[in-house]
Design an enzyme around this catalytic site. Sequence first.
Site, PDB file in Angstrom:
ATOM      1  N   CYS A   1      18.144   9.587 -24.975  1.00 59.77           N
ATOM      2  CA  CYS A   1      16.958   8.734 -24.931  1.00 59.77           C
ATOM      3  C   CYS A   1      16.866   7.784 -26.120  1.00 59.77           C
ATOM      4  CB  CYS A   1      15.706   9.599 -24.818  1.00 59.77           C
ATOM      5  SG  CYS A   1      15.752  10.632 -23.332  1.00 59.77           S
TER       6      CYS A   1
ATOM      7  N   HIS B   1       8.206   7.412 -30.305  1.00 61.41           N
ATOM      8  CA  HIS B   1       8.810   7.873 -29.055  1.00 61.41           C
ATOM      9  C   HIS B   1       7.699   8.438 -28.163  1.00 61.41           C
ATOM     10  CE1 HIS B   1      12.152   8.931 -26.560  1.00 61.41           C
ATOM     11  NE2 HIS B   1      12.110  10.234 -26.781  1.00 61.41           N
TER      12      HIS B   1
ATOM     13  N   HIS C   1       8.472   7.898 -19.290  1.00 55.01           N
ATOM     14  CA  HIS C   1       9.623   7.951 -20.182  1.00 55.01           C
ATOM     15  C   HIS C   1      10.814   7.333 -19.439  1.00 55.01           C
ATOM     16  CE1 HIS C   1      12.660   8.999 -22.895  1.00 55.01           C
ATOM     17  NE2 HIS C   1      12.321  10.247 -23.207  1.00 55.01           N
TER      18      HIS C   1
END
Lengths: 375, 232
Positions: free
Chosen positions: A135, A268, A303
Amino acid sequence: MKQVVISRAATVTALGDDLSTLWRRLLAGEGAIAPVTRFATECYTSNHGAAIASLQAAAGDSLMTPLLHRVAAQLSDLPADCRLLVATTKGEIDLLETRRRQKAALTEPDSEGFLARVAEAFALPPAGVTINAACASSTIAVGRGAAMIANGQASAVLVYAADLLSEFVFSGFSALQALAAAPCRPFDQRRIGLNLGEAGVALLLLSEDRAQSEGAPVLARVAGWGAANDAHHVTAPARDGCGLVLACRQALDRARISAGQVCGINAHGTGTVYNDAMELTAFATLFGDRLPPLHGIKGSIGHCLGAAGGVEIAVATQALAEQRLPPTVGCDQPEPAAGGQVGARVQTLAGDYLLCCNSGFGGINGTVILQRITI
Amino acid sequence: MTGWITGIGWVNGDGCGHGRAAQAAPCWTATVSVPTRRQVFAKADLRFGRLDDFSRVGLAAIACCLRDAGLEQWQHKRAIGIVAATRKGCLTTDLAYLDTLLASGGALASPNLFAYTLPNCFLGEAALRFGLVGNSLIINQSPRNDLEVLRYALQELSWSCGQQGVLAGFCDVPPPDEKERAGALFVMIEATADTGTAPYGRLDLQGDRLVFNGRAMPDVDALVAACFGTMS
Protein backbone atom coordinates in the site's frame (compact mmCIF):
# COMPACT_ATOMS: atom_id res chain seq x y z
CA MET A 1 20.48 18.14 -7.21
CA LYS A 2 17.64 19.35 -9.37
CA GLN A 3 14.35 20.51 -7.91
CA VAL A 4 11.32 18.39 -8.78
CA VAL A 5 7.74 19.52 -9.27
CA ILE A 6 4.41 17.86 -9.85
CA SER A 7 3.18 19.50 -13.01
CA ARG A 8 -0.10 17.71 -13.70
CA ALA A 9 -2.33 15.25 -11.92
CA ALA A 10 -5.26 13.10 -12.98
CA THR A 11 -7.42 10.95 -10.76
CA VAL A 12 -10.35 8.60 -11.12
CA THR A 13 -11.90 7.56 -7.83
CA ALA A 14 -15.30 6.69 -6.43
CA LEU A 15 -15.75 10.43 -5.89
CA GLY A 16 -15.42 11.36 -9.53
CA ASP A 17 -13.43 11.26 -12.71
CA ASP A 18 -11.05 14.12 -12.11
CA LEU A 19 -9.06 15.79 -9.38
CA SER A 20 -11.13 18.95 -9.16
CA THR A 21 -14.31 16.93 -8.60
CA LEU A 22 -12.58 14.75 -6.03
CA TRP A 23 -11.23 17.83 -4.26
CA ARG A 24 -14.61 19.58 -4.20
CA ARG A 25 -16.41 16.53 -2.87
CA LEU A 26 -13.74 15.82 -0.26
CA LEU A 27 -14.04 19.38 0.99
CA ALA A 28 -17.80 18.92 1.20
CA GLY A 29 -17.26 15.91 3.44
CA GLU A 30 -18.83 13.50 1.00
CA GLY A 31 -18.22 9.79 1.10
CA ALA A 32 -18.55 7.15 -1.60
CA ILE A 33 -18.52 4.11 0.64
CA ALA A 34 -21.64 2.07 -0.02
CA PRO A 35 -22.84 -1.52 -0.35
CA VAL A 36 -20.78 -3.36 -2.96
CA THR A 37 -22.69 -4.72 -5.95
CA ARG A 38 -19.78 -5.86 -8.15
CA PHE A 39 -19.71 -9.30 -6.50
CA ALA A 40 -21.66 -11.17 -3.86
CA THR A 41 -20.66 -10.25 -0.33
CA GLU A 42 -22.89 -12.51 1.75
CA CYS A 43 -19.97 -14.60 2.95
CA TYR A 44 -17.87 -11.66 4.03
CA THR A 45 -17.68 -9.62 7.21
CA SER A 46 -18.68 -6.47 5.35
CA ASN A 47 -20.55 -5.46 2.24
CA HIS A 48 -19.14 -1.93 2.13
CA GLY A 49 -16.62 -0.51 -0.30
CA ALA A 50 -16.04 2.46 -2.58
CA ALA A 51 -16.44 1.42 -6.21
CA ILE A 52 -16.04 3.70 -9.21
CA ALA A 53 -19.35 4.27 -10.91
CA SER A 54 -19.99 2.64 -14.27
CA LEU A 55 -16.64 0.98 -14.57
CA GLN A 56 -17.23 -1.69 -17.21
CA ALA A 57 -14.75 -3.91 -18.97
CA ALA A 58 -15.13 -5.57 -22.34
CA ALA A 59 -15.58 -9.33 -22.26
CA GLY A 60 -12.35 -10.99 -21.31
CA ASP A 61 -10.72 -7.73 -20.33
CA SER A 62 -9.80 -6.28 -16.95
CA LEU A 63 -11.48 -3.32 -15.28
CA MET A 64 -8.00 -1.87 -15.16
CA THR A 65 -8.37 -1.07 -18.87
CA PRO A 66 -11.31 1.37 -18.71
CA LEU A 67 -9.83 2.80 -15.52
CA LEU A 68 -6.55 3.43 -17.32
CA HIS A 69 -8.27 5.08 -20.25
CA ARG A 70 -10.33 7.33 -17.98
CA VAL A 71 -7.14 8.55 -16.34
CA ALA A 72 -5.15 8.83 -19.57
CA ALA A 73 -7.91 10.87 -21.19
CA GLN A 74 -7.09 13.64 -18.72
CA LEU A 75 -3.38 13.75 -19.55
CA SER A 76 -2.55 14.17 -23.20
CA ASP A 77 0.55 15.61 -24.80
CA LEU A 78 3.04 14.23 -22.32
CA PRO A 79 6.71 14.89 -23.04
CA ALA A 80 8.02 12.34 -25.53
CA ASP A 81 11.03 11.61 -23.33
CA CYS A 82 8.89 11.01 -20.26
CA ARG A 83 9.95 7.96 -18.21
CA LEU A 84 7.23 5.71 -16.85
CA LEU A 85 6.79 4.23 -13.38
CA VAL A 86 3.73 2.09 -12.68
CA ALA A 87 2.61 1.22 -9.16
CA THR A 88 0.07 -1.42 -8.23
CA THR A 89 -0.44 -4.17 -5.69
CA LYS A 90 -2.57 -6.65 -7.60
CA GLY A 91 -2.83 -5.19 -11.09
CA GLU A 92 -5.31 -7.03 -13.29
CA ILE A 93 -6.28 -9.46 -10.56
CA ASP A 94 -9.88 -9.54 -11.79
CA LEU A 95 -8.67 -11.38 -14.90
CA LEU A 96 -7.07 -14.10 -12.81
CA GLU A 97 -10.30 -14.44 -10.82
CA THR A 98 -12.33 -14.79 -13.97
CA ARG A 99 -10.00 -17.29 -15.60
CA ARG A 100 -9.84 -19.42 -12.47
CA ARG A 101 -13.62 -19.40 -12.16
CA GLN A 102 -13.94 -20.46 -15.79
CA LYS A 103 -11.13 -22.99 -15.38
CA ALA A 104 -9.53 -21.30 -18.36
CA ALA A 105 -5.87 -21.46 -19.22
CA LEU A 106 -3.90 -19.86 -16.43
CA THR A 107 -1.97 -17.29 -18.30
CA GLU A 108 -0.83 -14.73 -15.82
CA PRO A 109 -2.16 -11.18 -16.15
CA ASP A 110 1.46 -10.17 -16.53
CA SER A 111 2.93 -6.97 -15.23
CA GLU A 112 5.04 -6.43 -18.32
CA GLY A 113 1.99 -6.51 -20.55
CA PHE A 114 0.20 -4.10 -18.25
CA LEU A 115 3.19 -1.77 -18.28
CA ALA A 116 3.08 -1.77 -22.08
CA ARG A 117 -0.64 -0.98 -22.07
CA VAL A 118 -0.10 1.92 -19.69
CA ALA A 119 2.66 3.26 -21.91
CA GLU A 120 0.44 2.98 -24.97
CA ALA A 121 -2.48 4.72 -23.25
CA PHE A 122 -0.26 7.70 -22.44
CA ALA A 123 1.50 7.56 -25.84
CA LEU A 124 4.86 6.89 -24.20
CA PRO A 125 7.64 4.52 -25.27
CA PRO A 126 6.96 0.92 -24.16
CA ALA A 127 9.48 0.88 -21.34
CA GLY A 128 9.47 1.52 -17.65
CA VAL A 129 9.32 -0.15 -14.28
CA THR A 130 6.43 -1.53 -12.27
CA ILE A 131 6.85 -1.10 -8.52
CA ASN A 132 5.12 -3.19 -5.89
CA ALA A 133 5.56 -2.12 -2.31
CA ALA A 134 2.07 -3.01 -1.07
CA CYS A 135 0.00 0.00 0.00
CA ALA A 136 3.04 2.27 -0.15
CA SER A 137 3.61 1.44 -3.84
CA SER A 138 2.69 4.76 -5.39
CA THR A 139 4.24 6.86 -2.62
CA ILE A 140 7.50 5.02 -3.18
CA ALA A 141 7.09 5.38 -6.95
CA VAL A 142 6.72 9.15 -6.58
CA GLY A 143 9.85 9.16 -4.43
CA ARG A 144 11.67 7.12 -7.04
CA GLY A 145 10.53 9.41 -9.84
CA ALA A 146 11.64 12.44 -7.86
CA ALA A 147 15.02 10.82 -7.21
CA MET A 148 15.46 10.08 -10.92
CA ILE A 149 14.87 13.74 -11.75
CA ALA A 150 16.81 15.15 -8.80
CA ASN A 151 19.85 13.08 -9.79
CA GLY A 152 19.70 13.97 -13.45
CA GLN A 153 18.54 10.59 -14.78
CA ALA A 154 15.38 12.07 -16.26
CA SER A 155 13.67 15.41 -16.58
CA ALA A 156 10.12 14.05 -16.87
CA VAL A 157 8.59 11.04 -15.14
CA LEU A 158 5.00 9.85 -15.25
CA VAL A 159 3.84 7.87 -12.22
CA TYR A 160 0.71 5.86 -12.94
CA ALA A 161 -0.89 3.90 -10.10
CA ALA A 162 -4.05 1.84 -10.03
CA ASP A 163 -5.78 -0.89 -8.08
CA LEU A 164 -9.26 -2.39 -8.19
CA LEU A 165 -11.95 -3.23 -5.69
CA SER A 166 -11.78 -6.96 -6.40
CA GLU A 167 -13.32 -9.95 -4.71
CA PHE A 168 -9.82 -11.40 -4.37
CA VAL A 169 -8.68 -8.60 -2.10
CA PHE A 170 -12.06 -7.99 -0.48
CA SER A 171 -12.35 -11.63 0.62
CA GLY A 172 -8.80 -11.58 1.93
CA PHE A 173 -9.28 -8.56 4.13
CA SER A 174 -12.54 -10.10 5.28
CA ALA A 175 -10.70 -13.29 6.20
CA LEU A 176 -8.19 -11.20 8.11
CA GLN A 177 -11.10 -9.57 10.00
CA ALA A 178 -9.86 -6.18 8.84
CA LEU A 179 -12.99 -4.84 7.10
CA ALA A 180 -15.40 -2.42 8.73
CA ALA A 181 -19.00 -3.49 8.33
CA ALA A 182 -20.03 0.16 7.95
CA PRO A 183 -18.26 3.23 6.56
CA CYS A 184 -14.86 3.32 8.21
CA ARG A 185 -13.73 5.83 10.81
CA PRO A 186 -10.07 6.81 10.41
CA PHE A 187 -8.55 8.18 13.63
CA ASP A 188 -11.88 7.85 15.44
CA GLN A 189 -11.97 6.20 18.85
CA ARG A 190 -14.62 3.76 17.56
CA ARG A 191 -12.75 2.66 14.44
CA ILE A 192 -12.91 -1.05 13.78
CA GLY A 193 -11.49 -1.58 10.31
CA LEU A 194 -11.11 -0.39 6.77
CA ASN A 195 -13.20 -0.21 3.61
CA LEU A 196 -11.64 -0.99 0.28
CA GLY A 197 -11.77 1.42 -2.62
CA GLU A 198 -10.30 1.63 -6.09
CA ALA A 199 -8.57 4.32 -8.07
CA GLY A 200 -6.38 5.26 -10.96
CA VAL A 201 -4.04 8.20 -10.70
CA ALA A 202 -1.33 9.75 -12.83
CA LEU A 203 1.20 12.33 -11.70
CA LEU A 204 3.55 14.07 -14.10
CA LEU A 205 6.83 14.97 -12.42
CA LEU A 206 9.16 17.43 -14.10
CA SER A 207 12.42 19.05 -13.20
CA GLU A 208 11.63 22.54 -12.06
CA ASP A 209 13.99 23.94 -14.69
CA ARG A 210 12.07 22.19 -17.42
CA ALA A 211 8.71 23.25 -16.05
CA GLN A 212 9.88 26.85 -16.03
CA SER A 213 11.46 26.79 -19.47
CA GLU A 214 8.43 25.12 -21.05
CA GLY A 215 5.88 27.15 -19.15
CA ALA A 216 4.37 23.99 -17.72
CA PRO A 217 1.93 24.22 -14.85
CA VAL A 218 3.24 23.54 -11.37
CA LEU A 219 1.06 22.08 -8.65
CA ALA A 220 3.70 21.63 -5.96
CA ARG A 221 7.37 20.86 -5.44
CA VAL A 222 8.37 17.38 -4.30
CA ALA A 223 10.69 18.52 -1.55
CA GLY A 224 11.50 15.26 0.18
CA TRP A 225 10.88 11.54 0.15
CA GLY A 226 11.80 8.50 2.16
CA ALA A 227 11.10 4.80 2.54
CA ALA A 228 11.89 2.37 5.33
CA ASN A 229 10.89 -1.01 6.64
CA ASP A 230 9.67 -1.66 10.18
CA ALA A 231 11.59 -4.95 10.34
CA HIS A 232 8.89 -5.97 12.77
CA HIS A 233 6.02 -8.00 11.24
CA VAL A 234 4.68 -8.84 7.80
CA THR A 235 1.06 -7.79 8.19
CA ALA A 236 0.99 -5.77 11.42
CA PRO A 237 2.56 -2.34 11.84
CA ALA A 238 5.26 -1.78 14.44
CA ARG A 239 3.46 -0.26 17.41
CA ASP A 240 6.15 2.34 17.90
CA GLY A 241 5.95 3.35 14.24
CA CYS A 242 9.72 2.96 13.89
CA GLY A 243 9.68 2.45 10.12
CA LEU A 244 7.35 5.37 9.51
CA VAL A 245 9.45 7.61 11.73
CA LEU A 246 12.54 6.64 9.76
CA ALA A 247 10.87 7.25 6.41
CA CYS A 248 9.60 10.66 7.57
CA ARG A 249 13.03 11.63 8.88
CA GLN A 250 14.59 10.72 5.54
CA ALA A 251 12.03 12.93 3.81
CA LEU A 252 12.61 15.81 6.22
CA ASP A 253 16.38 15.52 5.70
CA ARG A 254 15.99 15.54 1.93
CA ALA A 255 13.71 18.55 2.12
CA ARG A 256 16.19 20.19 4.50
CA ILE A 257 13.46 21.25 6.83
CA SER A 258 12.63 20.61 10.46
CA ALA A 259 9.49 18.81 11.57
CA GLY A 260 8.22 22.17 12.83
CA GLN A 261 8.00 23.46 9.27
CA VAL A 262 5.43 20.82 8.30
CA CYS A 263 2.06 22.54 8.31
CA GLY A 264 -0.12 19.52 7.66
CA ILE A 265 -0.21 15.77 7.26
CA ASN A 266 -2.07 13.52 4.87
CA ALA A 267 -1.95 10.30 6.86
CA HIS A 268 -2.49 6.74 5.70
CA GLY A 269 -5.46 6.56 8.10
CA THR A 270 -6.93 3.21 7.13
CA GLY A 271 -9.37 3.08 10.02
CA THR A 272 -7.89 -0.07 11.51
CA VAL A 273 -7.14 0.02 15.21
CA TYR A 274 -3.44 -0.69 14.87
CA ASN A 275 -2.54 1.36 11.80
CA ASP A 276 -4.03 4.59 13.06
CA ALA A 277 -2.57 4.12 16.55
CA MET A 278 0.84 3.43 15.01
CA GLU A 279 0.67 6.58 12.92
CA LEU A 280 -0.28 8.77 15.87
CA THR A 281 2.60 7.27 17.87
CA ALA A 282 5.00 7.96 15.02
CA PHE A 283 3.71 11.53 14.63
CA ALA A 284 4.15 12.10 18.37
CA THR A 285 7.76 10.97 18.05
CA LEU A 286 8.32 13.31 15.11
CA PHE A 287 6.34 16.36 16.15
CA GLY A 288 6.14 16.12 19.96
CA ASP A 289 3.38 18.35 21.25
CA ARG A 290 3.36 20.39 18.03
CA LEU A 291 1.39 18.02 15.87
CA PRO A 292 0.14 19.90 12.79
CA PRO A 293 -3.37 19.43 11.42
CA LEU A 294 -3.77 16.00 9.86
CA HIS A 295 -6.37 14.22 7.85
CA GLY A 296 -7.06 11.06 5.91
CA ILE A 297 -9.36 10.50 2.93
CA LYS A 298 -10.05 6.78 3.19
CA GLY A 299 -13.32 7.50 4.98
CA SER A 300 -14.42 9.10 1.70
CA ILE A 301 -12.96 6.92 -1.06
CA GLY A 302 -11.89 3.79 0.77
CA HIS A 303 -8.44 2.27 0.80
CA CYS A 304 -7.22 2.26 -2.79
CA LEU A 305 -4.22 0.01 -2.01
CA GLY A 306 -1.27 0.70 -4.31
CA ALA A 307 -2.98 3.77 -5.76
CA ALA A 308 -3.79 5.26 -2.35
CA GLY A 309 -0.60 7.26 -1.97
CA GLY A 310 -0.77 8.67 -5.48
CA VAL A 311 -4.34 9.88 -5.02
CA GLU A 312 -3.45 11.36 -1.64
CA ILE A 313 -0.44 13.20 -3.07
CA ALA A 314 -2.67 14.60 -5.81
CA VAL A 315 -5.13 15.78 -3.17
CA ALA A 316 -2.27 17.19 -1.13
CA THR A 317 -1.28 19.48 -4.00
CA GLN A 318 -4.74 21.03 -3.79
CA ALA A 319 -4.58 21.22 0.00
CA LEU A 320 -1.31 23.13 -0.11
CA ALA A 321 -2.52 25.48 -2.82
CA GLU A 322 -5.75 26.31 -1.01
CA GLN A 323 -4.21 26.04 2.47
CA ARG A 324 -6.91 23.78 3.83
CA LEU A 325 -7.33 20.11 4.62
CA PRO A 326 -10.55 18.28 3.77
CA PRO A 327 -12.51 16.63 6.58
CA THR A 328 -11.59 13.15 7.76
CA VAL A 329 -14.97 11.61 7.05
CA GLY A 330 -16.04 9.25 9.83
CA CYS A 331 -13.81 10.81 12.47
CA ASP A 332 -16.50 12.13 14.78
CA GLN A 333 -14.82 11.18 18.05
CA PRO A 334 -11.14 11.73 17.34
CA GLU A 335 -8.45 9.83 19.15
CA PRO A 336 -7.18 11.97 22.04
CA ALA A 337 -3.63 11.22 20.89
CA ALA A 338 -4.32 13.41 17.86
CA GLY A 339 -4.57 16.41 20.16
CA GLY A 340 -7.56 17.88 18.39
CA GLN A 341 -5.71 18.07 15.10
CA VAL A 342 -7.95 15.64 13.22
CA GLY A 343 -11.69 15.55 12.75
CA ALA A 344 -14.62 15.56 10.37
CA ARG A 345 -14.14 19.22 9.56
CA VAL A 346 -12.17 21.35 7.14
CA GLN A 347 -8.93 22.55 8.72
CA THR A 348 -6.86 25.56 7.77
CA LEU A 349 -3.21 25.23 6.92
CA ALA A 350 -0.59 27.86 7.57
CA GLY A 351 2.66 26.95 5.91
CA ASP A 352 4.45 25.56 2.91
CA TYR A 353 5.15 21.88 3.58
CA LEU A 354 2.69 18.99 3.69
CA LEU A 355 3.72 15.45 4.59
CA CYS A 356 2.03 12.45 2.96
CA CYS A 357 2.69 8.92 4.19
CA ASN A 358 1.57 5.35 3.59
CA SER A 359 2.36 1.99 5.12
CA GLY A 360 1.76 -1.53 3.93
CA PHE A 361 2.14 -5.28 4.23
CA GLY A 362 5.72 -6.37 4.35
CA GLY A 363 6.41 -3.64 6.92
CA ILE A 364 7.08 -0.98 4.29
CA ASN A 365 6.52 2.76 4.84
CA GLY A 366 6.77 5.57 2.32
CA THR A 367 6.76 9.33 2.81
CA VAL A 368 6.64 12.29 0.44
CA ILE A 369 6.84 15.93 1.49
CA LEU A 370 5.28 18.49 -0.86
CA GLN A 371 6.17 22.16 -0.86
CA ARG A 372 3.95 25.00 -1.94
CA ILE A 373 5.58 27.16 -4.57
CA THR A 374 4.59 30.01 -6.81
CA ILE A 375 6.37 30.52 -10.10
CA MET B 1 27.68 5.05 -9.05
CA THR B 2 29.66 2.43 -7.26
CA GLY B 3 28.97 -0.45 -4.88
CA TRP B 4 30.87 -3.47 -3.63
CA ILE B 5 29.52 -6.98 -4.00
CA THR B 6 30.16 -8.76 -0.73
CA GLY B 7 27.76 -11.70 -0.89
CA ILE B 8 25.91 -14.01 -3.27
CA GLY B 9 23.17 -16.43 -2.26
CA TRP B 10 20.67 -18.50 -4.19
CA VAL B 11 18.09 -21.24 -4.28
CA ASN B 12 17.82 -23.32 -7.46
CA GLY B 13 16.91 -26.86 -8.42
CA ASP B 14 19.84 -28.19 -6.42
CA GLY B 15 18.85 -26.39 -3.23
CA CYS B 16 20.44 -23.49 -1.35
CA GLY B 17 23.91 -22.15 -1.94
CA HIS B 18 26.19 -19.20 -1.37
CA GLY B 19 29.28 -18.02 -3.14
CA ARG B 20 32.05 -18.81 -0.69
CA ALA B 21 30.67 -22.28 0.04
CA ALA B 22 30.12 -23.31 -3.57
CA GLN B 23 32.47 -24.81 -6.12
CA ALA B 24 30.76 -23.26 -9.11
CA ALA B 25 28.22 -20.63 -10.08
CA PRO B 26 24.59 -21.80 -9.89
CA CYS B 27 22.77 -23.24 -12.89
CA TRP B 28 19.12 -22.54 -13.58
CA THR B 29 16.32 -24.81 -14.71
CA ALA B 30 12.53 -24.67 -14.65
CA THR B 31 12.36 -26.36 -11.26
CA VAL B 32 13.34 -25.15 -7.83
CA SER B 33 13.92 -27.14 -4.68
CA VAL B 34 11.83 -25.35 -2.06
CA PRO B 35 13.97 -25.36 1.07
CA THR B 36 12.95 -26.59 4.49
CA ARG B 37 13.65 -24.55 7.60
CA ARG B 38 16.58 -26.81 8.53
CA GLN B 39 18.22 -26.13 5.19
CA VAL B 40 18.14 -22.40 5.84
CA PHE B 41 18.18 -21.68 9.56
CA ALA B 42 19.92 -23.61 12.29
CA LYS B 43 17.48 -22.44 14.94
CA ALA B 44 13.75 -23.13 15.14
CA ASP B 45 11.66 -20.68 13.12
CA LEU B 46 7.98 -21.31 13.58
CA ARG B 47 6.93 -18.87 10.87
CA PHE B 48 9.03 -20.45 8.16
CA GLY B 49 6.75 -23.46 7.90
CA ARG B 50 3.75 -21.20 7.30
CA LEU B 51 5.32 -19.36 4.39
CA ASP B 52 4.25 -19.95 0.82
CA ASP B 53 6.83 -21.44 -1.55
CA PHE B 54 7.59 -18.09 -3.20
CA SER B 55 8.44 -16.54 0.17
CA ARG B 56 10.49 -19.54 1.30
CA VAL B 57 12.60 -19.47 -1.82
CA GLY B 58 13.13 -15.71 -1.73
CA LEU B 59 13.82 -15.60 2.00
CA ALA B 60 16.25 -18.51 1.80
CA ALA B 61 18.21 -16.85 -1.01
CA ILE B 62 18.46 -13.63 0.99
CA ALA B 63 19.56 -15.56 4.08
CA CYS B 64 22.26 -17.33 2.07
CA CYS B 65 23.40 -14.04 0.58
CA LEU B 66 23.68 -12.36 3.97
CA ARG B 67 25.56 -15.41 5.29
CA ASP B 68 27.99 -15.13 2.40
CA ALA B 69 28.49 -11.45 3.14
CA GLY B 70 29.06 -12.07 6.85
CA LEU B 71 25.90 -10.11 7.64
CA GLU B 72 23.59 -12.87 8.86
CA GLN B 73 24.11 -12.12 12.55
CA TRP B 74 22.99 -8.78 13.88
CA GLN B 75 22.26 -6.91 17.08
CA HIS B 76 20.98 -3.57 15.83
CA LYS B 77 18.72 -2.91 12.88
CA ARG B 78 20.64 -1.98 9.74
CA ALA B 79 20.06 0.45 6.89
CA ILE B 80 20.01 -2.26 4.23
CA GLY B 81 17.37 -2.23 1.51
CA ILE B 82 16.05 -4.97 -0.75
CA VAL B 83 15.12 -4.69 -4.43
CA ALA B 84 13.77 -7.88 -5.94
CA ALA B 85 12.71 -8.53 -9.51
CA THR B 86 10.13 -11.09 -10.48
CA ARG B 87 8.26 -12.15 -13.58
CA LYS B 88 5.41 -14.11 -12.06
CA GLY B 89 5.51 -12.80 -8.53
CA CYS B 90 3.42 -14.83 -6.12
CA LEU B 91 1.17 -16.25 -8.84
CA THR B 92 1.19 -19.75 -7.39
CA THR B 93 0.12 -18.34 -4.02
CA ASP B 94 -2.57 -16.25 -5.70
CA LEU B 95 -3.94 -19.38 -7.33
CA ALA B 96 -3.84 -21.36 -4.10
CA TYR B 97 -5.69 -18.54 -2.34
CA LEU B 98 -8.21 -18.26 -5.18
CA ASP B 99 -8.95 -21.94 -4.84
CA THR B 100 -9.85 -21.51 -1.16
CA LEU B 101 -12.03 -18.57 -2.15
CA LEU B 102 -13.83 -20.26 -5.02
CA ALA B 103 -14.32 -23.59 -3.31
CA SER B 104 -16.27 -22.02 -0.49
CA GLY B 105 -17.94 -19.05 -2.13
CA GLY B 106 -15.67 -16.93 0.01
CA ALA B 107 -16.68 -18.37 3.36
CA LEU B 108 -13.44 -20.26 3.88
CA ALA B 109 -10.98 -18.02 2.10
CA SER B 110 -7.63 -18.59 3.77
CA PRO B 111 -6.30 -15.60 5.72
CA ASN B 112 -2.87 -17.24 5.95
CA LEU B 113 -2.58 -17.61 2.19
CA PHE B 114 -3.99 -14.13 1.57
CA ALA B 115 -1.25 -12.63 3.71
CA TYR B 116 1.26 -13.85 1.12
CA THR B 117 -0.56 -12.72 -2.00
CA LEU B 118 1.66 -9.66 -2.25
CA PRO B 119 5.04 -10.40 -3.79
CA ASN B 120 6.81 -8.06 -1.38
CA CYS B 121 5.82 -10.06 1.70
CA PHE B 122 8.98 -12.15 1.68
CA LEU B 123 10.94 -8.92 1.79
CA GLY B 124 9.18 -8.17 5.07
CA GLU B 125 10.02 -11.66 6.30
CA ALA B 126 13.67 -11.02 5.50
CA ALA B 127 13.57 -7.54 7.01
CA LEU B 128 12.24 -8.69 10.36
CA ARG B 129 14.57 -11.70 10.62
CA PHE B 130 17.70 -9.77 9.73
CA GLY B 131 16.86 -6.26 10.98
CA LEU B 132 16.83 -4.65 7.54
CA VAL B 133 15.17 -1.23 7.66
CA GLY B 134 16.05 0.11 4.22
CA ASN B 135 13.57 0.50 1.40
CA SER B 136 12.16 -2.82 0.21
CA LEU B 137 10.23 -3.32 -2.99
CA ILE B 138 9.48 -5.56 -5.92
CA ILE B 139 9.96 -4.55 -9.55
CA ASN B 140 8.77 -6.35 -12.62
CA GLN B 141 11.41 -8.46 -14.31
CA SER B 142 11.74 -8.29 -18.03
CA PRO B 143 13.18 -11.46 -19.56
CA ARG B 144 15.04 -9.24 -21.96
CA ASN B 145 16.84 -7.26 -19.29
CA ASP B 146 17.67 -8.99 -16.04
CA LEU B 147 20.24 -6.38 -15.06
CA GLU B 148 17.59 -3.72 -14.45
CA VAL B 149 17.25 -4.75 -10.82
CA LEU B 150 20.97 -4.20 -10.25
CA ARG B 151 20.81 -0.78 -11.85
CA TYR B 152 17.86 0.07 -9.67
CA ALA B 153 19.70 -1.14 -6.56
CA LEU B 154 22.87 0.81 -7.30
CA GLN B 155 20.84 3.96 -7.87
CA GLU B 156 18.93 3.32 -4.67
CA LEU B 157 22.21 2.96 -2.81
CA SER B 158 23.72 6.04 -4.39
CA TRP B 159 20.66 8.26 -3.97
CA SER B 160 19.69 7.22 -0.46
CA CYS B 161 20.64 8.91 2.77
CA GLY B 162 23.38 6.84 4.39
CA GLN B 163 22.21 3.40 3.33
CA GLN B 164 24.73 0.66 4.22
CA GLY B 165 23.80 -1.62 1.37
CA VAL B 166 21.12 -3.09 -0.86
CA LEU B 167 20.25 -6.70 -1.53
CA ALA B 168 19.37 -7.06 -5.18
CA GLY B 169 18.19 -10.08 -7.09
CA PHE B 170 15.32 -12.05 -8.49
CA CYS B 171 12.80 -14.56 -7.25
CA ASP B 172 10.49 -16.68 -9.40
CA VAL B 173 8.49 -19.78 -8.60
CA PRO B 174 6.42 -20.31 -11.72
CA PRO B 175 3.61 -22.86 -11.89
CA PRO B 176 4.79 -26.42 -12.57
CA ASP B 177 3.72 -26.44 -16.20
CA GLU B 178 5.84 -23.44 -17.13
CA LYS B 179 9.35 -23.75 -18.44
CA GLU B 180 10.85 -20.51 -17.25
CA ARG B 181 13.81 -20.09 -14.92
CA ALA B 182 12.82 -20.98 -11.36
CA GLY B 183 14.55 -19.99 -8.18
CA ALA B 184 16.04 -16.94 -6.54
CA LEU B 185 19.40 -15.24 -6.41
CA PHE B 186 20.51 -12.18 -4.47
CA VAL B 187 23.73 -10.24 -4.32
CA MET B 188 24.69 -7.97 -1.46
CA ILE B 189 25.88 -4.59 -2.67
CA GLU B 190 27.50 -2.50 0.01
CA ALA B 191 28.33 1.18 -0.16
CA THR B 192 31.94 0.78 0.89
CA ALA B 193 34.66 -1.84 0.49
CA ASP B 194 35.85 -1.71 4.08
CA THR B 195 33.32 -4.20 5.40
CA GLY B 196 34.10 -7.24 7.52
CA THR B 197 34.10 -9.51 4.47
CA ALA B 198 36.45 -8.97 1.55
CA PRO B 199 34.25 -8.03 -1.41
CA TYR B 200 34.11 -10.05 -4.60
CA GLY B 201 34.66 -6.86 -6.44
CA ARG B 202 33.51 -3.43 -7.46
CA LEU B 203 30.26 -2.82 -9.34
CA ASP B 204 29.86 0.43 -11.24
CA LEU B 205 26.94 1.86 -13.13
CA GLN B 206 28.31 3.83 -16.07
CA GLY B 207 25.36 5.23 -17.96
CA ASP B 208 23.26 2.13 -18.51
CA ARG B 209 26.26 -0.21 -18.42
CA LEU B 210 26.96 -2.34 -15.38
CA VAL B 211 30.68 -2.81 -14.98
CA PHE B 212 32.21 -5.34 -12.59
CA ASN B 213 35.92 -4.98 -11.86
CA GLY B 214 36.32 -3.07 -15.10
CA ARG B 215 34.34 -5.44 -17.35
CA ALA B 216 30.90 -4.71 -18.75
CA MET B 217 28.37 -7.34 -17.69
CA PRO B 218 25.76 -8.56 -20.21
CA ASP B 219 23.54 -10.31 -17.67
CA VAL B 220 23.27 -11.55 -14.10
CA ASP B 221 24.76 -14.96 -14.90
CA ALA B 222 27.87 -13.29 -16.26
CA LEU B 223 28.13 -11.15 -13.15
CA VAL B 224 27.89 -14.16 -10.85
CA ALA B 225 30.46 -16.04 -12.92
CA ALA B 226 32.77 -13.04 -12.71
CA CYS B 227 32.35 -12.99 -8.93
CA PHE B 228 33.30 -16.66 -8.81
CA GLY B 229 36.27 -15.88 -11.00
CA THR B 230 37.67 -13.56 -8.34
CA MET B 231 37.92 -16.51 -5.93
CA SER B 232 39.97 -18.75 -8.20
